[in-house]
Design a protein around this motif. Sequence first.
Motif, PDB file in Angstrom:
ATOM      1  N   VAL A 146      -7.503   1.288   9.731  1.00 19.26           N
ATOM      2  CA  VAL A 146      -8.000   2.571   9.232  1.00 19.26           C
ATOM      3  C   VAL A 146      -7.202   3.006   8.005  1.00 19.26           C
ATOM      4  O   VAL A 146      -7.771   3.472   7.005  1.00 19.26           O
ATOM      5  CB  VAL A 146      -7.922   3.650  10.335  1.00 19.26           C
ATOM      6  N   PHE A 147      -5.888   2.835   8.069  1.00 18.72           N
ATOM      7  CA  PHE A 147      -5.017   3.191   6.936  1.00 18.72           C
ATOM      8  C   PHE A 147      -5.415   2.428   5.683  1.00 18.72           C
ATOM      9  O   PHE A 147      -5.547   2.998   4.593  1.00 18.72           O
ATOM     10  CB  PHE A 147      -3.565   2.899   7.307  1.00 18.72           C
ATOM     11  N   GLN A 148      -5.655   1.117   5.823  1.00 16.79           N
ATOM     12  CA  GLN A 148      -5.981   0.299   4.658  1.00 16.79           C
ATOM     13  C   GLN A 148      -7.390   0.584   4.142  1.00 16.79           C
ATOM     14  O   GLN A 148      -7.637   0.494   2.933  1.00 16.79           O
ATOM     15  CB  GLN A 148      -5.830  -1.188   4.997  1.00 16.79           C
ATOM     16  N   VAL A 149      -8.309   0.928   5.038  1.00 17.01           N
ATOM     17  CA  VAL A 149      -9.655   1.300   4.584  1.00 17.01           C
ATOM     18  C   VAL A 149      -9.585   2.568   3.737  1.00 17.01           C
ATOM     19  O   VAL A 149     -10.215   2.656   2.677  1.00 17.01           O
ATOM     20  CB  VAL A 149     -10.596   1.504   5.792  1.00 17.01           C
ATOM     21  N   VAL A 150      -8.797   3.533   4.185  1.00 16.59           N
ATOM     22  CA  VAL A 150      -8.604   4.754   3.395  1.00 16.59           C
ATOM     23  C   VAL A 150      -7.930   4.422   2.070  1.00 16.59           C
ATOM     24  O   VAL A 150      -8.330   4.917   1.005  1.00 16.59           O
ATOM     25  CB  VAL A 150      -7.766   5.784   4.183  1.00 16.59           C
ATOM     26  N   SER A 208       0.822  -1.209   0.000  1.00 18.14           N
ATOM     27  CA  SER A 208       0.000   0.000   0.000  1.00 18.14           C
ATOM     28  C   SER A 208       0.856   1.260   0.000  1.00 18.14           C
ATOM     29  O   SER A 208       0.541   2.241  -0.677  1.00 18.14           O
ATOM     30  CB  SER A 208      -0.942  -0.003   1.209  1.00 18.14           C
ATOM     31  N   ILE A 209       1.946   1.238   0.756  1.00 23.08           N
ATOM     32  CA  ILE A 209       2.850   2.398   0.785  1.00 23.08           C
ATOM     33  C   ILE A 209       3.464   2.623  -0.591  1.00 23.08           C
ATOM     34  O   ILE A 209       3.608   3.766  -1.049  1.00 23.08           O
ATOM     35  CB  ILE A 209       3.940   2.200   1.858  1.00 23.08           C
ATOM     36  N   TYR A 210       3.841   1.530  -1.258  1.00 22.64           N
ATOM     37  CA  TYR A 210       4.383   1.624  -2.618  1.00 22.64           C
ATOM     38  C   TYR A 210       3.406   2.346  -3.537  1.00 22.64           C
ATOM     39  O   TYR A 210       3.768   3.264  -4.282  1.00 22.64           O
ATOM     40  CB  TYR A 210       4.673   0.214  -3.138  1.00 22.64           C
ATOM     41  N   CYS A 228      -6.915  -6.870   6.609  1.00 24.48           N
ATOM     42  CA  CYS A 228      -7.686  -6.130   7.622  1.00 24.48           C
ATOM     43  C   CYS A 228      -8.431  -7.096   8.540  1.00 24.48           C
ATOM     44  O   CYS A 228      -8.508  -6.881   9.761  1.00 24.48           O
ATOM     45  CB  CYS A 228      -8.670  -5.179   6.954  1.00 24.48           C
ATOM     46  N   LEU A 229      -8.987  -8.163   7.979  1.00 25.39           N
ATOM     47  CA  LEU A 229      -9.658  -9.167   8.804  1.00 25.39           C
ATOM     48  C   LEU A 229      -8.662  -9.857   9.734  1.00 25.39           C
ATOM     49  O   LEU A 229      -8.967 -10.132  10.901  1.00 25.39           O
ATOM     50  CB  LEU A 229     -10.347 -10.198   7.910  1.00 25.39           C
ATOM     51  N   ILE A 230      -7.474 -10.144   9.205  1.00 19.12           N
ATOM     52  CA  ILE A 230      -6.428 -10.748  10.028  1.00 19.12           C
ATOM     53  C   ILE A 230      -6.034  -9.801  11.159  1.00 19.12           C
ATOM     54  O   ILE A 230      -5.857 -10.211  12.308  1.00 19.12           O
ATOM     55  CB  ILE A 230      -5.207 -11.098   9.160  1.00 19.12           C
TER      56      ILE A 230
END
Length: 360
Positions: free
Chosen positions: A195-199, A128-130, A171-173
């Motif tokens: 929260v970061f991954q949801v965004v 995601s950061i990439y 996110c589930l993990i």
Amino acid sequence: MQIKTLPKNRKFATLSLAFAGIFLMFLGFLFNRVVSNVGFLLAGLYAIWNIKKIVWLFRDYWMWSFILLAILPLISNIWFTGANFYMEGGIMKCLLILFPAFVFTLPVDRKFISLVHYTFIIFMLISSIYSLYYYLADFSSMYTHYKTSKVMPVLSYSDHIRISWAVVISCLIAAYQWKSESSVLIKSSLIIYIVFQVVFLHLLGSKTGLISLYIAIIIWFGYSLQGRKKWLLAVVVPLILTLPFIAYKTIPTFEQRINFVRYDFELYSKGEYREGLSDAVRYYSLMAGKDIISKNALTGVGFNRLHDETASWYKKNIPELSSDSYFLPSSDIVIYWASGGILGLMVILFHIGFPFFKYR
């Protein structure tokens, strides 16, 4: 699945082999198919080494359906290709047969499970950061891309759909680990990660990922709320469903993505095609699968021939579509029926439906 404590005399080398296979599969998922294949190979070797421990597995009908899902394409390739079946990914299909066994031979103590979970979370954070780096570094270009079928650059061979559902799984993990952790620092870090991954998913704008996310959140809350607290679902669900609206109003690229999806639908629903449409190609892929099934409903065309059959359909029915945009049918059910005939259809329907009857 019951979690057991590993015996203290478990050899470190055995644990290392299992984790190395998982690590390489995660690494290969993002960066390199060869690395992923090596991970599958290690997983296969580990499963063979410990196969005696899971004799009971082969008495479970649902586990047999996992095995049949891998065996059927292998047999199909051997039938249609003969001795050269290995050129059609035959070795990997053999390893996939062992994958369910690998999962059940793993030393599933809590520490090992947590190690695997956090490894996957870290990989998805890197992914995601990439993507966000390129998204933020050249936002103006990204904004323009989102007016078409393109999104921000992603790993996993530029497959944003794959990345999106992998993020949802991570996110589930993270939510699972949050419930089992006692450290305030770790629990807070996991919440920040979710929260970061949801965004990120809303910035990415993948429909598959977002739909999976919303469904997963609703199911998670429904499972977590016990007894009389179930009434909170009536409050939580509407709040969750406001997320896409908020994202549409606050994230410019998400707004463009939704607008493009609507434009895409308006065209292909009328039978009109424009270069660069994404959902239209998926829709046409299903039409290709339907026509292939209508001609080969009993025996199928073979898994190794489906790509050529689909390409022929596109050339005949959508000649203006470039070959780079050819899709296999966007449904595993259609793929198994078109490739494996009635037998393929029965296997995948059994695999999908059996848990709803046995594990109620």
